[in-house]
Design a protein around this motif. Sequence first.
Motif, short mmCIF file in Angstrom:
data_model
loop_
_atom_site.label_atom_id
_atom_site.label_comp_id
_atom_site.label_asym_id
_atom_site.label_seq_id
_atom_site.Cartn_x
_atom_site.Cartn_y
_atom_site.Cartn_z
N GLY A 1 55.18 -30.25 17.89
CA GLY A 1 53.94 -31.02 17.65
C GLY A 1 52.55 -30.35 18.44
O GLY A 1 51.55 -30.84 18.32
N LEU A 2 52.79 -29.32 19.35
CA LEU A 2 51.87 -28.68 19.71
C LEU A 2 50.67 -28.13 18.83
O LEU A 2 49.59 -27.92 19.22
CB LEU A 2 52.53 -27.42 20.73
N VAL B 1 63.32 -16.44 12.51
CA VAL B 1 63.26 -17.22 13.59
C VAL B 1 61.70 -17.54 14.02
O VAL B 1 61.21 -18.54 14.39
CB VAL B 1 63.66 -16.33 14.73
N GLY B 2 60.69 -16.67 13.67
CA GLY B 2 59.27 -16.70 13.98
C GLY B 2 58.92 -17.84 12.96
O GLY B 2 58.17 -18.76 13.43
N PHE B 3 59.36 -17.89 12.17
CA PHE B 3 58.68 -19.13 10.89
C PHE B 3 59.41 -20.44 11.45
O PHE B 3 58.48 -21.38 11.30
CB PHE B 3 59.08 -18.86 9.42
N TYR C 1 60.44 -34.72 28.02
CA TYR C 1 59.35 -34.29 28.37
C TYR C 1 59.03 -33.08 27.62
O TYR C 1 58.05 -32.64 27.03
CB TYR C 1 59.03 -34.42 29.72
N LEU C 2 60.20 -32.16 27.58
CA LEU C 2 60.14 -30.87 27.02
C LEU C 2 60.04 -30.94 25.41
O LEU C 2 59.14 -30.33 24.90
CB LEU C 2 61.50 -29.83 27.35
N HIS C 3 60.64 -31.88 24.96
CA HIS C 3 60.60 -31.97 23.53
C HIS C 3 59.03 -32.70 23.02
O HIS C 3 58.52 -32.13 22.11
CB HIS C 3 61.64 -32.93 22.91
N ARG C 4 58.64 -33.49 23.82
CA ARG C 4 57.26 -34.06 23.40
C ARG C 4 56.13 -32.94 23.64
O ARG C 4 54.96 -33.18 23.14
CB ARG C 4 57.29 -35.52 24.37
N SER C 5 56.43 -32.27 24.96
CA SER C 5 55.18 -31.16 25.14
C SER C 5 55.19 -30.05 24.15
O SER C 5 54.48 -29.36 24.07
CB SER C 5 55.47 -30.53 26.45
N LEU C 6 56.35 -29.72 23.41
CA LEU C 6 56.61 -28.50 22.58
C LEU C 6 56.29 -28.78 20.97
O LEU C 6 55.57 -28.42 20.30
CB LEU C 6 57.88 -27.83 22.82
N LEU D 1 57.15 -23.67 12.53
CA LEU D 1 57.23 -24.92 12.00
C LEU D 1 57.66 -26.02 13.10
O LEU D 1 57.17 -27.29 12.80
CB LEU D 1 58.62 -24.88 11.11
N THR D 2 58.36 -25.60 13.92
CA THR D 2 58.93 -26.69 15.16
C THR D 2 57.48 -26.86 15.82
O THR D 2 57.28 -28.22 16.32
CB THR D 2 60.02 -26.06 16.01
N LEU D 3 56.63 -26.01 16.19
CA LEU D 3 55.73 -26.35 17.08
C LEU D 3 54.37 -27.17 16.18
O LEU D 3 53.84 -27.66 16.78
CB LEU D 3 54.92 -24.98 17.47
#
Length: 469
Positions: free
Chosen positions: A30-31, A76-78, A23-28, A82-84
């Motif tokens: 691709g946000l 880290v900010g970038f 759930y954590l991976h799916r919710s964060l 990218l991850t979100l």
Amino acid sequence: MNLVWQRFTLSSLPIKEYLASSYLHRSLVGLLRSWRQTSVLIQWGETIAAALLSLVYALAPFVSSTLVGLLLVACVGFWLLLTLSDEATLANTTSVTPIHLLVLLYWVIAVVATALSPVKRAALNDLATLTLYLLLFALCARVLRLPRLRSWLIILYLHVSLIVSIYGLRQWFFGATALATWVDPESPLSKTTRVYSYLGNPNLLAGYLLPAVVFSLVAIFAWQSWIKKALALTMLIVNTACLVLTFSRGGWIGLVAAVLTVMALLVYWRSIEMPPFWRTWSLPIVLGGLIGILVLAVLFVEPVRLRVFSIFADRKDSSNNFRRNVWDAVFEMIRDRPIIGIGPGHNSFNKIYPLYQRPRYTALSAYSILLEVAVETGFIGLACFLWLIIVTFNTGLMQVRRLRQLRSVEGFWLIGAIATLLGMLTHGMVDTIWFRPEVNTLWWLMVALIASYWTPLAQNQAQELNSPT
């Protein structure tokens, strides 16, 4: 037994299935993906990330730790951006490896150690620093999956290290003022120049150059044209000479461990093409020859002989005596907080160590990676750190075997990363430089390089790759 090892090293862990159900991976993750589709900036995300990493590795030997820290914050900010904004695709799912999971576990343990620390404010500050390094690993692992960017970062580091080494050799020929007492004043080598280049410390310079020596060696095999091979050979000679002239005993030990490892792996890589005799005897001949060269150097080169013999002088050597007194105090610190430690970082160490230190033996750290980890995060953190190292090496060796079967020259960089990690660990057992940004950023670059080659394996593939050759 083989199945137990697979599970311990997470070789056949179904990471894709786990992330799909998380759930954590799916919710964060691709946000912000809808924004990514219209953003020109993020469409060039990996290239921009590589540019930020290039600044870190190009400037680290020449600028202050504060500026390196600011660059890490930008990285880290970038990475977070990218991850979100990632798409929930198979490619992005498989970029998470068993190494990532253990890095995350180690960070969680560090958070708990911070929460339970007797000096919470100092530990919290150092937890932020540790978080920057661990997320630097995450960004590097993502960027290095692209062969073009991987090649660029390796070439960049090799050229920067060449500049550092050339300046170090200049100090040897023209002299350099010692910025601290790096040699026992009663030693015959007390007047010997120990080069430190732009890094200000010969031990730190040795730790910085160790990956350069290994990677310039494997570049001779990985680079295809003769001009590039000649450049790699030049880098190997210059970097090795500069590292040797640091007269860092820990650096020398790390160099020996790294070179023996890389030669063993190179022989393994080539053994598939060798006739039966050389397949059996090439490794003993190569390793025996290297050990013979080392023995001759100890016997006939006086500075080398004096420096090597000082390793076994115990407390008669001032440097050995200093470390022994620091270690005695560190053992008492571990004894008093064995489970979860005092909290991460040198600020926590500096708050607690004076309560245990021997008179006149001040120290900024435990002068040993494993002791420092045990002090900071207790035996729980140490067990996780050792688990991370084992999984990293196991992952690297499995991927070396896969690339060897494919005859891919990419395997040489993986060999270099494995040998470098072993050499840096060996050096770090008796020194404190592993925690400095110039070296620690390289450590996580090597771990990320191994992680970048990871590919998910089916159960039968894991069985095959973990079986003896």
